[in-house]
Design a protein around this motif. Structure first.
Motif, PDB file in Angstrom:
ATOM      1  N   CYS A 105       0.805  -1.231   0.000  1.00 20.32           N
ATOM      2  CA  CYS A 105       0.000   0.000   0.000  1.00 20.32           C
ATOM      3  C   CYS A 105       0.838   1.281   0.000  1.00 20.32           C
ATOM      4  O   CYS A 105       0.290   2.378   0.179  1.00 20.32           O
ATOM      5  N   HIS A 106       2.169   1.180  -0.227  1.00 24.10           N
ATOM      6  CA  HIS A 106       3.007   2.396  -0.305  1.00 24.10           C
ATOM      7  C   HIS A 106       4.236   2.077  -1.142  1.00 24.10           C
ATOM      8  O   HIS A 106       5.174   1.428  -0.677  1.00 24.10           O
ATOM      9  N   THR A 107       4.226   2.508  -2.416  1.00 26.04           N
ATOM     10  CA  THR A 107       5.418   2.336  -3.251  1.00 26.04           C
ATOM     11  C   THR A 107       5.649   3.563  -4.143  1.00 26.04           C
ATOM     12  O   THR A 107       4.724   4.300  -4.460  1.00 26.04           O
ATOM     13  N   HIS A 108       6.903   3.715  -4.525  1.00 25.19           N
ATOM     14  CA  HIS A 108       7.332   4.677  -5.553  1.00 25.19           C
ATOM     15  C   HIS A 108       7.978   3.854  -6.661  1.00 25.19           C
ATOM     16  O   HIS A 108       9.042   4.199  -7.158  1.00 25.19           O
ATOM     17  N   ILE A 109       7.340   2.749  -7.015  1.00 26.85           N
ATOM     18  CA  ILE A 109       7.995   1.712  -7.820  1.00 26.85           C
ATOM     19  C   ILE A 109       8.188   2.139  -9.274  1.00 26.85           C
ATOM     20  O   ILE A 109       9.059   1.608  -9.965  1.00 26.85           O
ATOM     21  N   THR A 115       6.430  -1.834   1.339  1.00 25.52           N
ATOM     22  CA  THR A 115       7.851  -1.828   0.950  1.00 25.52           C
ATOM     23  C   THR A 115       8.433  -0.427   0.841  1.00 25.52           C
ATOM     24  O   THR A 115       9.634  -0.240   0.982  1.00 25.52           O
ATOM     25  N   ASP A 116       7.599   0.590   0.514  1.00 22.32           N
ATOM     26  CA  ASP A 116       8.113   1.937   0.214  1.00 22.32           C
ATOM     27  C   ASP A 116       9.092   1.884  -0.959  1.00 22.32           C
ATOM     28  O   ASP A 116       9.991   2.722  -1.056  1.00 22.32           O
ATOM     29  N   CYS A 117       8.976   0.881  -1.832  1.00 18.86           N
ATOM     30  CA  CYS A 117       9.954   0.700  -2.903  1.00 18.86           C
ATOM     31  C   CYS A 117      10.288   2.031  -3.576  1.00 18.86           C
ATOM     32  O   CYS A 117       9.445   2.676  -4.190  1.00 18.86           O
ATOM     33  N   ASP A 144       2.094   7.761   6.991  1.00 20.52           N
ATOM     34  CA  ASP A 144       3.091   6.754   6.652  1.00 20.52           C
ATOM     35  C   ASP A 144       4.480   7.143   7.177  1.00 20.52           C
ATOM     36  O   ASP A 144       4.826   8.326   7.181  1.00 20.52           O
ATOM     37  N   HIS A 145       5.265   6.160   7.592  1.00 21.83           N
ATOM     38  CA  HIS A 145       6.592   6.265   8.220  1.00 21.83           C
ATOM     39  C   HIS A 145       6.436   6.353   9.729  1.00 21.83           C
ATOM     40  O   HIS A 145       6.590   5.367  10.422  1.00 21.83           O
ATOM     41  N   LEU A 146       6.249   7.561  10.297  1.00 18.52           N
ATOM     42  CA  LEU A 146       5.833   7.763  11.698  1.00 18.52           C
ATOM     43  C   LEU A 146       6.896   7.459  12.753  1.00 18.52           C
ATOM     44  O   LEU A 146       6.561   7.313  13.931  1.00 18.52           O
ATOM     45  N   LEU A 174      -0.329  10.849   3.958  1.00 16.45           N
ATOM     46  CA  LEU A 174       0.818  11.727   4.201  1.00 16.45           C
ATOM     47  C   LEU A 174       2.068  10.971   4.622  1.00 16.45           C
ATOM     48  O   LEU A 174       2.009  10.066   5.448  1.00 16.45           O
ATOM     49  N   HIS A 175       3.223  11.361   4.030  1.00 17.43           N
ATOM     50  CA  HIS A 175       4.537  10.982   4.562  1.00 17.43           C
ATOM     51  C   HIS A 175       4.752  11.857   5.795  1.00 17.43           C
ATOM     52  O   HIS A 175       5.033  13.051   5.672  1.00 17.43           O
ATOM     53  N   ALA A 176       4.615  11.277   6.977  1.00 16.89           N
ATOM     54  CA  ALA A 176       4.581  12.071   8.207  1.00 16.89           C
ATOM     55  C   ALA A 176       5.571  11.568   9.252  1.00 16.89           C
ATOM     56  O   ALA A 176       5.727  10.350   9.424  1.00 16.89           O
ATOM     57  N   ILE A 201       0.882   2.949  -6.285  1.00 12.75           N
ATOM     58  CA  ILE A 201       2.041   3.547  -6.950  1.00 12.75           C
ATOM     59  C   ILE A 201       1.895   5.064  -6.900  1.00 12.75           C
ATOM     60  O   ILE A 201       0.882   5.619  -7.322  1.00 12.75           O
ATOM     61  N   LYS A 202       2.945   5.732  -6.401  1.00 15.08           N
ATOM     62  CA  LYS A 202       2.925   7.194  -6.277  1.00 15.08           C
ATOM     63  C   LYS A 202       3.679   7.843  -7.429  1.00 15.08           C
ATOM     64  O   LYS A 202       4.647   7.276  -7.944  1.00 15.08           O
ATOM     65  N   SER A 203       3.267   9.049  -7.773  1.00 14.63           N
ATOM     66  CA  SER A 203       4.095   9.884  -8.642  1.00 14.63           C
ATOM     67  C   SER A 203       5.095  10.601  -7.725  1.00 14.63           C
ATOM     68  O   SER A 203       5.348  10.172  -6.619  1.00 14.63           O
TER      69      SER A 203
HETATM   70 ZN   LIG Z   1       7.321   6.939   0.425  1.00 15.87          ZN
END
Ligand SMILES: [Zn+2]
Length: 409
Positions: A67-71, A312-314, A260-262, A237-239, A136-138
């Motif tokens: 549920c969190h990638t920059h793949i 993964t935060d790939c 996300d992260h935290l 949010l990347h927080a 997948i994030k931009s």
């Molecule tokens: Zn990220």
């Protein structure tokens, strides 16, 4: 691809992920038109008129969800990795043109086809481990044309491979060089030009930002959330990755899907997330790769009843990780999640972090028939092993993808 149609998957042990593992030993699942229509013990399975798929004694879980990638990105940063391990400082790497801007340059320069060509093998690595949905994030384009290119490539990943893709617009990821010293102007472009245009093209399922001293301020992030709200788009949010910016409180105020992260999340942020039902997405790959030493407050989150997801935060800079199983192992070893929490973090809670929990994430009647089949002794095996892949088959909307190979015979 073979259409299974109306089928009963049987001779399986189920981890339905409804209430803990939701174990059903010697179970069966009937699917019709891509949906689950019956779940229960094998002995009572309604098999009339259905094709029988023998699970060979495997375990079946919901299809895994990253549920969190920059793949989707171009190039990689192994050159920086090597330079730093040979003694180069961050400043020297930055002066040599390294860091996130090297990925922005490579991504801007790549055609959509080239971006796709580089990204598909990374996605395939996840799919081989039972992943059926991926976010997948931009965020490496940082101008309208390049962000659109990334998001179109992400949509094409979902069209070319057997995976559902949720796209997230992360224009507020970093400040592009042409806006140096004018972060507020860039946020204006994100809110007034990029987001409305990308949303109109149907490329945006959710909106994200990087709220951090080296990213964007709380006030700038709020402008992005306001723009998303106007378009009816959910936010995340990347927080609190590197410092406590009260980003968790902000995203909770917008009833965000996830924070996300935290790692640097405080008690107030935990309480705000619990009240808003915002999921905590834990990203142990970045923590490991950056050799971070401040773990996220897992015990506080757990005590407050915040749902914990694991992803993964790939990404090429801080988490070049394409193994969801290794992310689960790291969440357990580094942060003491239980194996059941780690599996819930990649199924039922990951679905919630994407706002798709009504559709996927558990093996329940009415949900989509997305499953992973595993040659394992018990569900904890999935978090326990490092670098071993026991996936023996994947089912996407009722369609068995990989031919099942069992070593049990
Ligand atoms: Zn990220």
């Amino acid at each position: 691809m073979r259409q299974e149609g109306d089928a009963v998957f049987t001779n399986l042990h189920l981890a339905t992920m409804v209430g803990g593992y939701g174990e059903q030993r010697d179970g069966a699942v009937r699917v019709a038109n891509g949906r689950i229509v019956w779940v229960g013990p094998r002995a009572g399975a309604p098999t009339a008129g259905a094709r029988i798929v023998d699970g060979g004694g495997c375990w079946m879980t919901p299809g895994l969800i990253d549920c969190h990638t920059h793949i989707v990105h171009a190039g990689n940063r192994s050159d920086e990795f090597e330079a730093r391990l040979n003694g180069a400082s961050y400043e020297e790497v930055a002066r040599a043109g390294g860091g996130i801007m090297s990925t922005v340059r490579a991504t801007r320069a790549a055609s959509e086809g080239e971006l796709l060509r580089q990204s598909l093998p990374r996605v395939a690595s996840l799919l081989a481990e039972g992943v059926t949905t991926i976010e997948i994030k931009s965020g490496y384009g940082l101008d309208l044309a390049s962000e659109a290119k990334m998001l179109r490539a992400a949509r094409r990943v979902g069209a070319m491979l057997p995976v559902d893709v949720a796209t997230t617009f992360l224009g507020a990821h970093a400040l592009p060089p042409e806006f140096a010293g004018r972060a507020d102007d860039y946020i204006g472009a994100v809110c007034e030009q990029m987001l409305p245009a990308l949303a109109a093209e149907g490329l945006v399922d959710a909106v994200d930002a990087f709220c951090e001293r080296i990213g964007f301020s709380n006030a700038q992030t709020e402008r992005v959330f306001e723009a998303a709200a106007k378009l009816g788009l959910p936010v995340k949010l990347h927080a609190e990755q590197l410092s406590d910016q009260r980003g968790a409180q902000l995203v909770a105020r917008y009833r965000g899907l996830s924070a996300d992260h935290l790692e640097h999340l405080g008690e107030e942020g935990v309480a705000a997330m619990a009240a808003a039902g915002t999921v905590a997405v834990l990203l142990p790959g970045a923590y490991y790769f950056l050799r971070d030493t401040t773990p996220p407050p897992v015990a506080l989150l757990r005590a407050a009843g915040v749902a914990l997801a694991v992803a993964t935060d790939c990404n090429p800079g801080t988490s070049p990780l394409t193994s969801i199983l290794l992310a689960m192992n790291m969440a357990c070893t580094l942060w003491r999640l239980s194996p059941q929490e780690a599996l819930a973090g990649c199924t039922v809670h990951a679905a919630r972090a994407l706002g798709r929990h009504a559709d996927i994430g558990t093996i329940e009647v009415g949900k989509r028939a997305d499953f992973a089949l595993w040659d394992i002794a018990r569900p904890a095996d999935l978090s326990y092993a490092m670098g071993f892949n026991p996936c023996r088959g994947v089912v996407n909307a009722g369609v068995l993808r990989a031919p099942m190979v069992s070593w049990r015979d």
